[in-house]
Design an enzyme around this catalytic site. Structure first.
Site, PDB file in Angstrom:
ATOM      1  N   PHE A 110       1.241  -0.967   0.279  1.00 28.18           N
ATOM      2  CA  PHE A 110       0.035   0.342   0.133  1.00 28.18           C
ATOM      3  C   PHE A 110       0.924   1.105  -0.404  1.00 28.18           C
ATOM      4  CE2 PHE A 110       0.640  -0.894   4.748  1.00 28.18           C
ATOM      5  CZ  PHE A 110       1.318   0.220   4.890  1.00 28.18           C
ATOM      6  N   LYS A 140      -1.204  -7.578  -9.258  1.00 28.69           N
ATOM      7  CA  LYS A 140      -2.109  -7.381  -7.474  1.00 28.69           C
ATOM      8  C   LYS A 140      -1.874  -6.287  -6.854  1.00 28.69           C
ATOM      9  CE  LYS A 140      -3.300  -8.660  -3.893  1.00 28.69           C
ATOM     10  NZ  LYS A 140      -3.392  -8.026  -3.085  1.00 28.69           N
ATOM     11  N   CYS A 149       9.741   1.494   3.286  1.00 26.46           N
ATOM     12  CA  CYS A 149      10.437   0.603   3.571  1.00 26.46           C
ATOM     13  C   CYS A 149      11.949   1.480   3.936  1.00 26.46           C
ATOM     14  CB  CYS A 149      10.433  -0.720   2.752  1.00 26.46           C
ATOM     15  SG  CYS A 149      10.869  -0.163   1.144  1.00 26.46           S
TER      16      CYS A 149
END
Length: 501
Positions: free
Chosen positions: A153, A177, A285
């Protein structure tokens, strides 16, 4: 719960939007807490159908010349640039990051598109003439077939654009996806690829949850899977897809440390740290979430950080001049608040507490102010675990050696940085630190598109990093060819291992 509109986000398969699936999930606008839309969750049968169409499209797309595949990406790049503001707002409305940060994400994704536009050069093989008497040898790089990407996300545009441009430029077809939390921007990407001239079935978007993911991981016609997300899921992706014979690059979690030396330019370090720790509400991240303050540098660090944290402009990311937007969801907000509570309970000193932040006219939004912990120790959960929020921890260490040991002992090895004016210390750090991406006076050392991105240890599962040269290797298979054109009279049976003469 107020619903902003009745928009239903379905799938984009074979060049067109599909009908709704039987199951769906809610999509919220994090700044307001309101439901923005609903998103279809694909069944295994729907994913199977998308894969079958992508497999059919691969037969023709793989035969298109690399130059003409690149020309589609050139047109796509121009369309993204022309629709930059629209794309950024889609990201901000569903993720929450501020508009400037959303545009920065798109630009970092476009850099991979630009790299992939060089695919005719990148796919070149190698040729050796006369390896033996009348024998030539060469190798070629060919597409894999149907490949899949599963995106997180936090970068709904950048991470997919780290995957599919190289894959489709190399002749593969792609099943994307996206995160079900913020799928709209990837749907817009699919539309723009079609507008750019990409043939139907080459790029497909399947929205879904674990059922869709497991189908991609186990389907016989998926040749490779790229993933970015948390370490537990990355490990599951790697194990499951590998067991089913697929190539996998699964990028996991992080706990990125900044090593702050006493000789560092403190103003520069603090400015860099503010963006690295609190940009995008810490949902990166590559965010810096731990500072290892050597010697007495911690006192000056706290003194300079506190007023800047207090001055953070936190609000709706679509408004001008915001520094930080909301977190992605109510559930994630509760999780990050829980980590702050745990840090206090474990004995760390909470010197900046953002838990009580309230944003005017956005009281239902998922906002958390910047949080700063001092006197954190390696046994605490806020040190060991990835928080993924605007929470920064300061660990006091006596010297450089202790700091380096802490970084190398941590289970994650994604990114790190050293701030110092000593070339000797920086060089030693770069050589000895056990982390995949290293910055020297650079807080977020994300490699450019023509290099490759990836961490070490439990931050990456699989041998190849993302985009750059590793991306080309990941999405192609190498074929070695050895050829001779002998005269008929020279043909004879040979019963020993052939050697070149």
């Amino acid at each position: 719960m107020q619903v902003v509109n009745n928009q239903v986000i379905n799938h984009y398969i074979n060049g067109q939007h599909t009908a709704p699936s039987e199951r769906s999930s809610q999509v919220f606008e994090p700044a307001t807490g309101e439901q923005k839309a609903s998103v279809s969750l694909a069944s295994a049968a729907e994913v199977d159908g998308a894969i079958e169409l992508a497999k059919k499209a691969h037969k023709s797309w793989s035969q298109v010349s690399p130059l003409n595949r690149a020309r589609v990406l050139f047109k796509f790049k121009a369309l993204i640039e022309a629709n930059m503001d629209e794309m950024a707002e889609l990201i901000t409305r569903e993720h929450g990051k501020v508009l400037d940060d959303a545009k920065g994400e798109i630009i970092r994704g476009l850099e991979v598109v630009e790299f992939a536009c060089g695919i005719p050069h990148l796919l070149k093989g190698e040729h050796t003439e006369q390896v033996g008497n009348g024998v030539d040898a060469w190798h070629v790089n060919q597409s894999l077939g149907v490949v899949a990407g599963i995106a997180p996300f936090n970068f709904p545009v950048m991470v997919p654009m780290w995957m599919f441009p190289i894959a489709i430029a190399a002749g593969n077809t792609f099943i994307m996806k996206p995160s079900e939390k913020d799928p709209s921007s990837v749907m817009r990407i699919a539309e723009l690829l079609t507008e750019a001239g990409l043939p139907d079935g080459v790029f497909n978007v399947v929205n879904g949850d674990k059922e869709a993911v497991d189908t991609l991981l186990t389907h016989k016609d998926i040749q490779a899977v790229s993933f970015v997300g948390s370490t537990p899921i990355a490990e599951y992706i790697y194990e499951t897809a590998s067991k089913h014979g697929k190539r996998v690059q699964a990028l996991g979690g992080a706990k990125n440390h900044m090593l702050l030396m006493p000789d560092a330019d403190m103003d520069q370090a603090v400015g860099a740290l503010m963006g690295a720790a609190f940009g995008s509400a810490g949902e990166r991240c590559m965010a810096i979430s731990v500072v290892l303050a050597v010697g007495d540098s911690g006192d000056a660090l706290v003194e300079k950080l506190l007023p800047q944290i207090a001055a953070l402009r936190v609000g709706n990311g679509v408004l001008p001049d915001m520094d930080m937007g909301p977190l992605i969801s109510a559930q994630h907000l509760d999780k990050v608040r829980g980590y702050v509570d745990a840090g206090v309970a474990e004995g760390a000193t909470l010197v900046a507490d953002g838990r009580q932040l309230s944003v005017a006219d956005h009281e239902q939004g998922y906002f958390l102010g910047g949080c700063l912990f001092d006197n954190v120790t390696p046994e605490m959960s806020i040190y060991k675990e990835e928080i993924f929020g605007p929470v920064l921890a300061i660990v006091r260490v006596k010297d450089y050696a202790e700091a380096l040991e802490l970084i190398n002992d941590h289970e994650f090895g994604n990114g790190t940085a050293i701030f110092t004016q000593s070339g000797e210390a920086a060089r030693h750090f770069c050589h000895h630190v056990q982390v995949g991406m290293v910055g020297v006076n650079v807080p977020i050392p994300v490699p450019m598109a023509f290099h490759s991105f990836g961490g070490w240890k439990r931050s990456l599962f699989g041998p190849l990093h993302m985009h750059g040269p590793d991306g080309v290797r990941f999405y192609t298979k190498r074929k070695a060819i050895t050829a001779r054109w002998p005269k008929a009279k020279d043909a004879k049976a040979e019963f020993v291992m052939p050697t070149m003469k």
